[in-house]
Write a protein that holds these residues in place. Structure first.
Motif, PDB file in Angstrom:
ATOM      1  N   SER A 305      31.908   0.425  -3.038  1.00  0.00           N
ATOM      2  CA  SER A 305      33.228   0.309  -3.215  1.00  0.00           C
ATOM      3  C   SER A 305      33.779   1.453  -2.086  1.00  0.00           C
ATOM      4  O   SER A 305      34.973   0.742  -1.593  1.00  0.00           O
ATOM      5  CB  SER A 305      33.795   0.912  -4.537  1.00  0.00           C
ATOM      6  OG  SER A 305      33.234  -0.142  -5.669  1.00  0.00           O
ATOM      7  N   PHE A 306      33.525   2.358  -1.980  1.00  0.00           N
ATOM      8  CA  PHE A 306      33.897   3.253  -0.911  1.00  0.00           C
ATOM      9  C   PHE A 306      33.895   2.854   0.512  1.00  0.00           C
ATOM     10  O   PHE A 306      34.796   2.513   1.118  1.00  0.00           O
ATOM     11  CB  PHE A 306      33.300   4.616  -0.862  1.00  0.00           C
ATOM     12  CG  PHE A 306      33.744   5.639  -0.126  1.00  0.00           C
ATOM     13  CD1 PHE A 306      34.857   6.621  -0.284  1.00  0.00           C
ATOM     14  CD2 PHE A 306      33.619   5.697   1.256  1.00  0.00           C
ATOM     15  CE1 PHE A 306      35.119   7.457   0.468  1.00  0.00           C
ATOM     16  CE2 PHE A 306      33.866   6.493   2.449  1.00  0.00           C
ATOM     17  CZ  PHE A 306      34.850   7.332   1.914  1.00  0.00           C
ATOM     18  N   LYS A 307      32.604   2.181   0.766  1.00  0.00           N
ATOM     19  CA  LYS A 307      32.425   1.393   2.024  1.00  0.00           C
ATOM     20  C   LYS A 307      33.322   0.428   2.261  1.00  0.00           C
ATOM     21  O   LYS A 307      34.009   0.316   3.210  1.00  0.00           O
ATOM     22  CB  LYS A 307      31.204   0.937   2.291  1.00  0.00           C
ATOM     23  CG  LYS A 307      30.686   0.240   3.668  1.00  0.00           C
ATOM     24  CD  LYS A 307      29.135   0.143   3.719  1.00  0.00           C
ATOM     25  CE  LYS A 307      29.198  -0.494   5.123  1.00  0.00           C
ATOM     26  NZ  LYS A 307      27.607  -1.039   5.332  1.00  0.00           N
ATOM     27  N   LEU A 359      51.524  -0.852   3.772  1.00  0.00           N
ATOM     28  CA  LEU A 359      50.665  -1.316   4.858  1.00  0.00           C
ATOM     29  C   LEU A 359      49.281  -1.741   3.967  1.00  0.00           C
ATOM     30  O   LEU A 359      48.802  -2.724   4.603  1.00  0.00           O
ATOM     31  CB  LEU A 359      50.073   0.001   5.725  1.00  0.00           C
ATOM     32  CG  LEU A 359      51.279   0.367   6.621  1.00  0.00           C
ATOM     33  CD1 LEU A 359      50.844   1.754   7.415  1.00  0.00           C
ATOM     34  CD2 LEU A 359      51.868  -0.438   7.437  1.00  0.00           C
ATOM     35  N   VAL A 360      48.988  -1.113   2.806  1.00  0.00           N
ATOM     36  CA  VAL A 360      47.603  -1.280   2.274  1.00  0.00           C
ATOM     37  C   VAL A 360      47.444  -2.147   1.309  1.00  0.00           C
ATOM     38  O   VAL A 360      46.642  -2.569   0.656  1.00  0.00           O
ATOM     39  CB  VAL A 360      46.822   0.089   2.199  1.00  0.00           C
ATOM     40  CG1 VAL A 360      46.723   0.736   3.517  1.00  0.00           C
ATOM     41  CG2 VAL A 360      47.385   0.763   1.174  1.00  0.00           C
ATOM     42  N   GLU A 361      48.716  -2.168   0.291  1.00  0.00           N
ATOM     43  CA  GLU A 361      48.398  -2.728  -0.972  1.00  0.00           C
ATOM     44  C   GLU A 361      48.085  -4.036  -1.165  1.00  0.00           C
ATOM     45  O   GLU A 361      46.977  -4.148  -1.900  1.00  0.00           O
ATOM     46  CB  GLU A 361      49.852  -2.779  -1.734  1.00  0.00           C
ATOM     47  CG  GLU A 361      49.979  -3.084  -3.259  1.00  0.00           C
ATOM     48  CD  GLU A 361      51.156  -2.998  -3.986  1.00  0.00           C
ATOM     49  OE1 GLU A 361      51.274  -2.589  -5.139  1.00  0.00           O
ATOM     50  OE2 GLU A 361      52.095  -3.191  -3.236  1.00  0.00           O
ATOM     51  N   THR A 362      48.462  -4.868  -0.193  1.00  0.00           N
ATOM     52  CA  THR A 362      47.917  -6.386  -0.519  1.00  0.00           C
ATOM     53  C   THR A 362      46.432  -6.656  -0.266  1.00  0.00           C
ATOM     54  O   THR A 362      45.720  -7.142  -0.658  1.00  0.00           O
ATOM     55  CB  THR A 362      48.668  -7.284   0.640  1.00  0.00           C
ATOM     56  OG1 THR A 362      50.131  -7.182  -0.171  1.00  0.00           O
ATOM     57  CG2 THR A 362      48.250  -8.684   0.251  1.00  0.00           C
ATOM     58  N   SER A 363      46.073  -5.779   0.799  1.00  0.00           N
ATOM     59  CA  SER A 363      44.688  -5.901   1.466  1.00  0.00           C
ATOM     60  C   SER A 363      43.844  -5.219   0.206  1.00  0.00           C
ATOM     61  O   SER A 363      42.677  -5.644  -0.035  1.00  0.00           O
ATOM     62  CB  SER A 363      44.600  -5.217   2.830  1.00  0.00           C
ATOM     63  OG  SER A 363      45.144  -5.878   3.648  1.00  0.00           O
ATOM     64  N   LEU A 364      44.260  -4.228  -0.285  1.00  0.00           N
ATOM     65  CA  LEU A 364      43.473  -3.539  -1.105  1.00  0.00           C
ATOM     66  C   LEU A 364      43.168  -4.242  -2.562  1.00  0.00           C
ATOM     67  O   LEU A 364      42.125  -4.310  -3.093  1.00  0.00           O
ATOM     68  CB  LEU A 364      43.777  -2.248  -1.627  1.00  0.00           C
ATOM     69  CG  LEU A 364      43.959  -0.913  -0.569  1.00  0.00           C
ATOM     70  CD1 LEU A 364      44.320   0.384  -1.146  1.00  0.00           C
ATOM     71  CD2 LEU A 364      42.412  -0.639  -0.101  1.00  0.00           C
ATOM     72  N   ASN A 365      44.381  -4.989  -2.709  1.00  0.00           N
ATOM     73  CA  ASN A 365      44.237  -5.807  -4.122  1.00  0.00           C
ATOM     74  C   ASN A 365      43.230  -7.113  -3.772  1.00  0.00           C
ATOM     75  O   ASN A 365      42.675  -7.471  -4.940  1.00  0.00           O
ATOM     76  CB  ASN A 365      45.740  -6.325  -4.313  1.00  0.00           C
ATOM     77  CG  ASN A 365      46.431  -5.216  -5.215  1.00  0.00           C
ATOM     78  OD1 ASN A 365      45.968  -4.217  -5.622  1.00  0.00           O
ATOM     79  ND2 ASN A 365      47.838  -5.469  -4.748  1.00  0.00           N
ATOM     80  N   GLU A 366      42.962  -7.185  -2.708  1.00  0.00           N
ATOM     81  CA  GLU A 366      42.371  -8.446  -2.413  1.00  0.00           C
ATOM     82  C   GLU A 366      40.712  -8.225  -2.454  1.00  0.00           C
ATOM     83  O   GLU A 366      39.976  -9.123  -2.334  1.00  0.00           O
ATOM     84  CB  GLU A 366      42.622  -9.498  -1.121  1.00  0.00           C
ATOM     85  CG  GLU A 366      43.918  -9.894  -1.141  1.00  0.00           C
ATOM     86  CD  GLU A 366      44.400 -10.519   0.078  1.00  0.00           C
ATOM     87  OE1 GLU A 366      43.590  -9.917   1.227  1.00  0.00           O
ATOM     88  OE2 GLU A 366      45.443 -10.951   0.262  1.00  0.00           O
ATOM     89  N   LEU A 367      40.555  -6.959  -2.338  1.00  0.00           N
ATOM     90  CA  LEU A 367      39.189  -6.511  -2.248  1.00  0.00           C
ATOM     91  C   LEU A 367      38.281  -6.906  -3.705  1.00  0.00           C
ATOM     92  O   LEU A 367      38.995  -6.658  -4.644  1.00  0.00           O
ATOM     93  CB  LEU A 367      39.010  -5.003  -1.999  1.00  0.00           C
ATOM     94  CG  LEU A 367      39.191  -4.444  -0.784  1.00  0.00           C
ATOM     95  CD1 LEU A 367      39.172  -2.918  -0.687  1.00  0.00           C
ATOM     96  CD2 LEU A 367      38.421  -5.047   0.210  1.00  0.00           C
ATOM     97  N   LYS A 368      37.197  -7.342  -3.608  1.00  0.00           N
ATOM     98  CA  LYS A 368      36.024  -7.542  -4.817  1.00  0.00           C
ATOM     99  C   LYS A 368      35.443  -6.152  -4.800  1.00  0.00           C
ATOM    100  O   LYS A 368      34.150  -6.258  -4.157  1.00  0.00           O
ATOM    101  CB  LYS A 368      35.458  -8.656  -4.768  1.00  0.00           C
ATOM    102  CG  LYS A 368      36.123 -10.054  -4.338  1.00  0.00           C
ATOM    103  CD  LYS A 368      37.498 -10.218  -5.507  1.00  0.00           C
ATOM    104  CE  LYS A 368      38.013 -11.465  -5.315  1.00  0.00           C
ATOM    105  NZ  LYS A 368      39.118 -11.617  -6.406  1.00  0.00           N
TER     106      LYS A 368
END
Length: 372
Positions: A305-307, A359-368
């Motif tokens: 997850s960290f990576k 800057l980051v919210e959308t991309s973080l939300n898309e992470l599995k």
């Protein structure tokens, strides 16, 4: 050779403050000494508003209250470079924080000069001037200060005032000036809050190794140590070392013989604090011990997850030309992961606030992410 005023009496300070109150910009720096003390010992204050460069002697001036009040004037922007320790000085000596703070190190990072850039390097990159840093390890409490010391100190605000317009221009071009002031608000937040004595045990190195029962002992020991440090203005490590507190919490000696046989404590620590320590250990609340310390790095799925988050943030940082250290450090990622593991019911992590959120919210939300 720079021209400056040396302020060493109350009347001169009052006159200087009256002038500075008419300014919209005040560049500051402090020189201090911290070796064995808990608090930094303030040796000199440098200030420049573009008209008068002043070196204020806090050892000679009896009352700096009116100067500290300048920092709280809404119309004045306070400019500092890498200001974390300066903010500690302001909190300790003036019980104040800058109302409107501009940290030139953060500004330089957001402008693309590089993260964590030292003052000398920033001056060199923006003004093409190489500063002499020969007095950086000087004793600022010694009097009289030499001409070399005073000139060195004056340089720290003179050139910062002169490079400030370049940083402003670049920040405005990138629409990032508000980001710098947002970071300033974040850095000054809670600086005036006294240390939480009951939470001191959480800052002891390797406290996570202890069981709840052992943490109950560590809690009373760490609270006592911090109280001693504050009352004597002594760094906590010079009261009793961290590893000694851990050893005491694990072994819980009940007699002088047991305590004096411990190798974790120095002979001096045993002699000075032995009686107090034995008494303290008896006060531990074993019926209501602290919870075991949750070490996020030991959770299943942490590494993957960290990576994933780090790779996501690195891509954003490169795309937006923001240093990854400023956008999302290891500590920021830990905070975000902890928030996820806590079910998103705790305080919103820094990554999802202010300019970072956009800057980051959308991309973080898309992470599995695994196991979350």
């Amino acid at each position: 050779m720079l021209t400056f005023e040396y302020i060493d009496d109350d009347a001169s300070l009052t006159k200087l403050v009256a002038q500075y109150r008419q300014s919209q910009l005040l560049v500051l720096d402090t020189e201090f000494v911290r070796t064995r003390t808990y608090y930094a010992r303030l040796g000199l204050i440098q200030a420049y508003d573009g008209k008068t460069l002043a070196l204020i002697d806090p050892v000679a001036v009896s009352n700096l209250a009116e100067f500290w009040q300048l920092l709280t004037v809404p119309e004045i922007t306070t400019v500092l470079h890498s200001c974390s320790e300066d903010l500690e000085v302001f909190a300790r000596n003036g019980n104040c924080q800058p109302f409107k703070l501009f940290d030139s190190q953060i500004a330089a990072s957001l402008c693309g000069f590089g993260h964590g850039l030292g003052y000398g390097k920033l001056v060199e990159q923006t003004l093409d001037i190489v500063l002499d840093k020969g007095e950086s390890r000087t004793d600022w409490m010694k009097r009289p200060l030499s001409e070399a010391q005073l000139n060195y100190a004056a340089n720290d605000v003179y050139y910062l005032y002169n490079l400030y317009p370049q940083l402003i221009e670049k920040l405005e071009e990138q629409d990032r000036l508000a980001w710098v002031f947002e970071e300033g608000e974040r850095m000054t937040k809670d600086r005036l809050t006294p240390p939480n004595l009951d939470q001191a045990y959480l800052k002891v190195k390797n406290a996570f190794q202890l069981s709840p029962k052992q943490l109950a002992f560590l809690k009373v020991l760490a609270k006592w140590r911090l109280q001693k440090a504050l009352s004597r203005d002594l760094a906590v490590g010079f009261v009793v070392k961290d590893h000694a507190l851990i050893g005491l919490a694990k072994k819980q000696p009940k007699s002088n013989n047991e305590l004096f046989n411990m190798t974790e404590l120095t002979e001096q620590e045993k002699r000075i604090h032995g009686k107090d320590i034995l008494a303290l250990l008896k006060t531990a609340d074993l019926d209501n011990p602290p919870k075991a310390i949750d070490v996020i790095a030991l959770k299943t799925g942490y590494k993957s997850s960290f990576k994933a988050i780090k790779n996501c943030l690195v891509a954003i940082a490169e795309n937006k030309q923001v240093s990854i250290e400023l956008l999302g450090s290891k500590r920021h990622i830990h905070e975000y992961l902890q928030w996820l593991w806590d079910g998103k019911v705790t305080a919103t992590p820094l990554l999802l606030t202010g300019w970072r959120k956009g800057l980051v919210e959308t991309s973080l939300n898309e992470l599995k992410l695994s196991n979350i």
